[in-house]
Design an enzyme around this catalytic site. Sequence first.
Site, PDB file in Angstrom:
ATOM      1  CG  ASN A  78      -1.983  -1.060   1.167  1.00 45.90           C
ATOM      2  OD1 ASN A  78      -2.779  -1.118   0.242  1.00 45.90           O
ATOM      3  ND2 ASN A  78      -1.972  -1.947   2.146  1.00 45.90           N
TER       4      ASN A  78
ATOM      5  CB  SER B 255      -8.384   4.186   1.874  1.00 46.57           C
ATOM      6  OG  SER B 255      -9.445   3.729   2.674  1.00 46.57           O
TER       7      SER B 255
ATOM      8  CE1 TYR C  27      -5.876  -0.823   2.727  1.00 45.73           C
ATOM      9  CE2 TYR C  27      -7.498   0.427   3.978  1.00 45.73           C
ATOM     10  CZ  TYR C  27      -7.022  -0.043   2.761  1.00 45.73           C
ATOM     11  OH  TYR C  27      -7.692   0.275   1.602  1.00 45.73           O
TER      12      TYR C  27
ATOM     13  CE  LYS D 217      -4.971   1.985   0.655  1.00 48.99           C
ATOM     14  NZ  LYS D 217      -4.662   2.041  -0.802  1.00 48.99           N
TER      15      LYS D 217
HETATM   16  N1  LIG Z   1     -12.742  -1.839  -1.709  1.00 47.80           N
HETATM   17  C1  LIG Z   1     -12.763  -0.848  -0.846  1.00 47.80           C
HETATM   18  O1  LIG Z   1     -13.670  -0.741  -0.010  1.00 47.80           O
HETATM   19  C2  LIG Z   1     -11.666   0.197  -0.868  1.00 47.80           C
HETATM   20  C3  LIG Z   1     -11.868   1.355  -0.095  1.00 47.80           C
HETATM   21  C4  LIG Z   1     -10.890   2.331  -0.085  1.00 47.80           C
HETATM   22  C5  LIG Z   1      -9.739   2.139  -0.824  1.00 47.80           C
HETATM   23  N2  LIG Z   1      -9.583   1.014  -1.572  1.00 47.80           N
HETATM   24  C6  LIG Z   1      -8.343   0.884  -2.329  1.00 47.80           C
HETATM   25  O2  LIG Z   1      -8.644   0.752  -3.702  1.00 47.80           O
HETATM   26  C7  LIG Z   1      -7.607   0.001  -4.346  1.00 47.80           C
HETATM   27  C8  LIG Z   1      -8.214  -1.180  -5.097  1.00 47.80           C
HETATM   28  O3  LIG Z   1      -8.837  -2.014  -4.137  1.00 47.80           O
HETATM   29  P1  LIG Z   1      -9.922  -3.132  -4.513  1.00 47.80           P
HETATM   30  O4  LIG Z   1     -11.051  -2.966  -3.595  1.00 47.80           O
HETATM   31  O5  LIG Z   1     -10.165  -3.141  -5.962  1.00 47.80           O
HETATM   32  O6  LIG Z   1      -9.126  -4.435  -4.042  1.00 47.80           O
HETATM   33  P2  LIG Z   1      -8.819  -5.803  -4.790  1.00 47.80           P
HETATM   34  O7  LIG Z   1      -8.300  -6.720  -3.741  1.00 47.80           O
HETATM   35  O8  LIG Z   1      -9.987  -6.253  -5.592  1.00 47.80           O
HETATM   36  O9  LIG Z   1      -7.646  -5.415  -5.795  1.00 47.80           O
HETATM   37  C9  LIG Z   1      -6.329  -5.214  -5.359  1.00 47.80           C
HETATM   38  C10 LIG Z   1      -5.394  -5.248  -6.541  1.00 47.80           C
HETATM   39  O10 LIG Z   1      -4.054  -5.109  -6.053  1.00 47.80           O
HETATM   40  C11 LIG Z   1      -3.245  -6.114  -6.655  1.00 47.80           C
HETATM   41  N3  LIG Z   1      -2.118  -6.484  -5.805  1.00 47.80           N
HETATM   42  C12 LIG Z   1      -2.150  -6.969  -4.533  1.00 47.80           C
HETATM   43  N4  LIG Z   1      -0.899  -7.262  -4.127  1.00 47.80           N
HETATM   44  C13 LIG Z   1      -0.064  -6.940  -5.152  1.00 47.80           C
HETATM   45  C14 LIG Z   1       1.343  -7.024  -5.340  1.00 47.80           C
HETATM   46  N5  LIG Z   1       2.161  -7.496  -4.394  1.00 47.80           N
HETATM   47  N6  LIG Z   1       1.846  -6.594  -6.513  1.00 47.80           N
HETATM   48  C15 LIG Z   1       1.036  -6.116  -7.492  1.00 47.80           C
HETATM   49  N7  LIG Z   1      -0.295  -6.012  -7.366  1.00 47.80           N
HETATM   50  C16 LIG Z   1      -0.838  -6.434  -6.216  1.00 47.80           C
HETATM   51  C17 LIG Z   1      -4.190  -7.309  -6.823  1.00 47.80           C
HETATM   52  O11 LIG Z   1      -3.679  -8.241  -7.739  1.00 47.80           O
HETATM   53  C18 LIG Z   1      -5.437  -6.593  -7.308  1.00 47.80           C
HETATM   54  O12 LIG Z   1      -5.399  -6.334  -8.683  1.00 47.80           O
HETATM   55  C19 LIG Z   1      -6.637  -0.409  -3.235  1.00 47.80           C
HETATM   56  O13 LIG Z   1      -5.596   0.545  -3.150  1.00 47.80           O
HETATM   57  C20 LIG Z   1      -7.512  -0.329  -1.983  1.00 47.80           C
HETATM   58  O14 LIG Z   1      -6.730  -0.157  -0.823  1.00 47.80           O
HETATM   59  C21 LIG Z   1     -10.524   0.035  -1.619  1.00 47.80           C
END
Ligand SMILES: NC(=O)c1ccc[n+]([C@@H]2O[C@H](COP(=O)([O-])OP(=O)(O)OC[C@H]3O[C@@H](n4cnc5c(N)ncnc54)[C@H](O)[C@@H]3O)[C@@H](O)[C@H]2O)c1
Length: 257
Positions: free
Chosen positions: A106, A137, A150, A154
């Site tokens: 992250n 986030s 986390y 963030k």
């Molecule tokens: N879903 C939520 O509620 C939410 C809320 C706020 C922020 N976010 C942020 O949005 C972004 C996308 O999240 P999401 O909900 O789509 O999650 P997700 O788990 O569906 O997707 C995460 C992505 O990160 C990639 N990833 C993980 N580890 C990795 C590594 N070591 N190297 C390369 N890629 C890697 C995964 O392959 C995947 O494509 C993230 O930064 C997450 O923190 C999500």
Amino acid sequence: MDLAQKNVVYLGGFGGIGQKVCAELLGRQLKALAVFDLLPNEQLLSEWQSKYPQTQTFYEKVDITKRSDLEAAYKAAAAKMSQFDVVVNGMGLMNDRMLLPTIEINLTGVIHSSLIALDYMDRTKGGQGGQIVNISSVAGLEPTAIMAIYSAAKHGVTAFTRALAHDFYFLRTGVAFVTICPGFTDTSLLHDLGDKTTFDIEAPKVYDRVKRQSAEVCAQNLVKAIELNKNAAVWLLDVGELKQLEMPVMWTPVLQD
Ligand SMILES: NC(=O)c1ccc[n+]([C@@H]2O[C@H](COP(=O)([O-])OP(=O)(O)OC[C@H]3O[C@@H](n4cnc5c(N)ncnc54)[C@H](O)[C@@H]3O)[C@@H](O)[C@H]2O)c1
């Protein structure tokens, strides 16, 4: 920013939010889209390639925790794209039982990726400027008790992105830095929350009741934010809405006489 004929690099492009954003971007007739992710998704990639034949869409394998992977992927992408107009650092992991990966995926990963991309895009180094969009986030705005690690990572993303958005850099490099703060969004990131909290104690029930938005709606607003291309903007993408935040100033330096 009109996205037609632009080159975009998306890290985490096969993730829950990432794949919806990539689809939305492809609908804007990009010139090229490079998807960097840990694992390939051949089916989605070929679906995009046949649905949007005018865009050169390709995948580069990247473990964001390895700087050498990032360097190789950017180099390979640069060989196919004349320039990077937009880079989105959209990968992520939410699991406080895994301290180092949480920080490395992250935060450190976002920092490495931003700095490598900046080197290619910086006008003072022969680049064309552009926009680097980092996904933080709501946990990067307010301390989140059940996900303290986390949340710390963030907050780091928010601070790093806002710092690099300072005019001191922007006026030289021509590279805008934008912070994206989604609220709870329906993806696998939110699955099994109870097993991923900082401590193995029952989380306050309030977290089960937080209103969630769909990844599609989040993606539409994320693309709107990219199109607005506002350096230093911190965008809240929550409950289906897009809102630019006024960030509080809590300290200013006292100067010596
Ligand atoms: N879903 C939520 O509620 C939410 C809320 C706020 C922020 N976010 C942020 O949005 C972004 C996308 O999240 P999401 O909900 O789509 O999650 P997700 O788990 O569906 O997707 C995460 C992505 O990160 C990639 N990833 C993980 N580890 C990795 C590594 N070591 N190297 C390369 N890629 C890697 C995964 O392959 C995947 O494509 C993230 O930064 C997450 O923190 C999500």
